[in-house]
Design a protein around this motif. Sequence first.
Motif, PDB file in Angstrom:
ATOM      1  N   LEU A 153       0.854  -1.184   0.000  1.00 29.11           N
ATOM      2  CA  LEU A 153       0.000   0.000   0.000  1.00 29.11           C
ATOM      3  C   LEU A 153       0.893   1.238   0.000  1.00 29.11           C
ATOM      4  O   LEU A 153       1.744   1.393   0.893  1.00 29.11           O
ATOM      5  N   ASP A 154       0.705   2.093  -1.008  1.00 32.13           N
ATOM      6  CA  ASP A 154       1.461   3.342  -1.035  1.00 32.13           C
ATOM      7  C   ASP A 154       1.080   4.225   0.145  1.00 32.13           C
ATOM      8  O   ASP A 154      -0.085   4.276   0.550  1.00 32.13           O
ATOM      9  N   ARG A 155       2.058   4.941   0.669  1.00 33.20           N
ATOM     10  CA  ARG A 155       1.815   5.947   1.702  1.00 33.20           C
ATOM     11  C   ARG A 155       2.370   7.278   1.215  1.00 33.20           C
ATOM     12  O   ARG A 155       3.404   7.328   0.545  1.00 33.20           O
ATOM     13  N   TRP A 156       1.657   8.358   1.563  1.00 30.89           N
ATOM     14  CA  TRP A 156       1.985   9.678   1.042  1.00 30.89           C
ATOM     15  C   TRP A 156       2.108  10.675   2.182  1.00 30.89           C
ATOM     16  O   TRP A 156       1.511  10.489   3.247  1.00 30.89           O
TER      17      TRP A 156
ATOM     18  N   PRO B 189       2.898  18.197   8.895  1.00 31.55           N
ATOM     19  CA  PRO B 189       2.608  17.253   7.806  1.00 31.55           C
ATOM     20  C   PRO B 189       1.758  16.086   8.308  1.00 31.55           C
ATOM     21  O   PRO B 189       1.828  15.699   9.477  1.00 31.55           O
ATOM     22  N   ILE B 190       0.950  15.529   7.408  1.00 32.24           N
ATOM     23  CA  ILE B 190       0.048  14.427   7.733  1.00 32.24           C
ATOM     24  C   ILE B 190       0.310  13.277   6.768  1.00 32.24           C
ATOM     25  O   ILE B 190       0.539  13.492   5.574  1.00 32.24           O
TER      26      ILE B 190
ATOM     27  N   ALA C  89      -1.279  10.926 -11.054  1.00 34.69           N
ATOM     28  CA  ALA C  89      -0.035  11.661 -10.866  1.00 34.69           C
ATOM     29  C   ALA C  89       0.752  11.126  -9.684  1.00 34.69           C
ATOM     30  O   ALA C  89       0.203  10.563  -8.746  1.00 34.69           O
ATOM     31  N   ASN C  90       2.070  11.334  -9.748  1.00 33.09           N
ATOM     32  CA  ASN C  90       2.967  10.951  -8.668  1.00 33.09           C
ATOM     33  C   ASN C  90       3.077  12.041  -7.610  1.00 33.09           C
ATOM     34  O   ASN C  90       3.429  11.773  -6.464  1.00 33.09           O
ATOM     35  N   SER C  91       2.763  13.278  -7.989  1.00 32.11           N
ATOM     36  CA  SER C  91       2.766  14.377  -7.028  1.00 32.11           C
ATOM     37  C   SER C  91       1.612  15.317  -7.352  1.00 32.11           C
ATOM     38  O   SER C  91       1.292  15.540  -8.515  1.00 32.11           O
ATOM     39  N   VAL C  92       0.995  15.842  -6.311  1.00 32.40           N
ATOM     40  CA  VAL C  92      -0.157  16.730  -6.472  1.00 32.40           C
ATOM     41  C   VAL C  92       0.055  17.959  -5.586  1.00 32.40           C
ATOM     42  O   VAL C  92       0.432  17.827  -4.420  1.00 32.40           O
ATOM     43  N   THR C  93      -0.192  19.142  -6.171  1.00 35.01           N
ATOM     44  CA  THR C  93      -0.097  20.387  -5.420  1.00 35.01           C
ATOM     45  C   THR C  93      -1.387  21.167  -5.593  1.00 35.01           C
ATOM     46  O   THR C  93      -1.862  21.350  -6.716  1.00 35.01           O
ATOM     47  N   MET C  94      -1.949  21.608  -4.480  1.00 34.94           N
ATOM     48  CA  MET C  94      -3.149  22.439  -4.499  1.00 34.94           C
ATOM     49  C   MET C  94      -2.854  23.747  -3.772  1.00 34.94           C
ATOM     50  O   MET C  94      -2.217  23.740  -2.716  1.00 34.94           O
ATOM     51  N   VAL C  95      -3.323  24.852  -4.342  1.00 37.51           N
ATOM     52  CA  VAL C  95      -3.172  26.158  -3.715  1.00 37.51           C
ATOM     53  C   VAL C  95      -4.562  26.730  -3.486  1.00 37.51           C
ATOM     54  O   VAL C  95      -5.319  26.918  -4.443  1.00 37.51           O
ATOM     55  N   THR C  96      -4.895  26.988  -2.233  1.00 38.30           N
ATOM     56  CA  THR C  96      -6.204  27.548  -1.896  1.00 38.30           C
ATOM     57  C   THR C  96      -6.103  29.066  -1.786  1.00 38.30           C
ATOM     58  O   THR C  96      -5.102  29.602  -1.313  1.00 38.30           O
ATOM     59  N   THR C  97      -7.147  29.738  -2.238  1.00 37.57           N
ATOM     60  CA  THR C  97      -7.197  31.199  -2.130  1.00 37.57           C
ATOM     61  C   THR C  97      -8.385  31.653  -1.284  1.00 37.57           C
ATOM     62  O   THR C  97      -8.668  32.842  -1.201  1.00 37.57           O
TER      63      THR C  97
ATOM     64  N   LYS D 179       5.719   8.749  -0.077  1.00 42.02           N
ATOM     65  CA  LYS D 179       6.584   8.554   1.082  1.00 42.02           C
ATOM     66  C   LYS D 179       7.221   7.173   1.099  1.00 42.02           C
ATOM     67  O   LYS D 179       8.437   7.032   1.144  1.00 42.02           O
ATOM     68  N   SER D 180       6.397   6.126   1.071  1.00 41.31           N
ATOM     69  CA  SER D 180       6.908   4.762   1.198  1.00 41.31           C
ATOM     70  C   SER D 180       5.775   3.791   0.883  1.00 41.31           C
ATOM     71  O   SER D 180       4.682   4.203   0.489  1.00 41.31           O
TER      72      SER D 180
END
Length: 305
Positions: free
Chosen positions: A38-41, A77-78, A222-230, A255-256
């Motif tokens: 199981l991937d962990r992020w 971080p979570i 995607a392998n990485s995701v970025t969100m920017v809230t306004t 992460k692992s």
Amino acid sequence: MGGTGNDLARVLGWGGGFQGGSLVHLLQDAGRAQICLLDRWTVSFDESLAAAPAAAPRQSRRITWRRSTRKHEPRAPIELCNYLCVGVGAAVTLGFHQMRERRPDLFVLRFLNKVWYTWSGLQTLASGGINLATSLSLTCDGVELELPQGLQGVVVLNINSYGGGCDLWGTDGYGSDEALVPLQHSPQDKLLDVVGVRSIVEITAAQVGLPKLANTVRLAQANSVTMVTTASLPVQIDGEPFKLERATTVDISWKSQALMLEKVPGDDISATEIVEWALQRGIVNAAQRSALLAEIASRRGARAA
């Protein structure tokens, strides 16, 4: 992990919750279980985009005052195992959570919990929802995506079970870009499935098995995701809801991988049992056992994909 542990249990073949009765069969199944990955992020938060607070007005010399030393604590971080939701789905979970915090005496039965969760959903629906196209930017693997107008929720999935068994990614790719339709889900491919939701009604439709009415939108893998809230937005990570009150950059990175127990159907003998037998007989040592289990899980996942 909150209530999303049942979703992970479904994915691993253990069902959506314990229904009572003897634990003997459950323990026997656990003894025969096979190992999977199981991937962990890691979800990290950067609030440096938030506007600096306005300077305090100049005070009269006749008034004695003390400057507050209270500082805003940065959000830690979570770890993410199941899914992250921003917008309408998180708003329902947050409303349910706040209601339970105020009146825990009303949440004493599973049936009542479902009633109050439905009530929170109706309240969210009546509020008019959230337009993420104007309050959220989404970047997947370095490419910024244009969110459809009227999109009220974004769900980032590591497993294909959301909110009590709901398959938002879908098996048919309904309502999605043609390039994303053939892509399959895997909880160990180091990829996240990003889905757009137009209203709480779509989540409800998917939960009751009406995918054509659900019409969720596959946005990316995607392998990485970025969100920017306004704007102030509700967020839910593995069942734990909270609200981002200020402009925030949310980064999700791999992460692992964790070793998990997956139920073997019927009376099949799993490779895991053979490895454990070899360890007990001294044929392999503990380090070799761990390496074998990880390789078995990796090859099983690759074959399933």
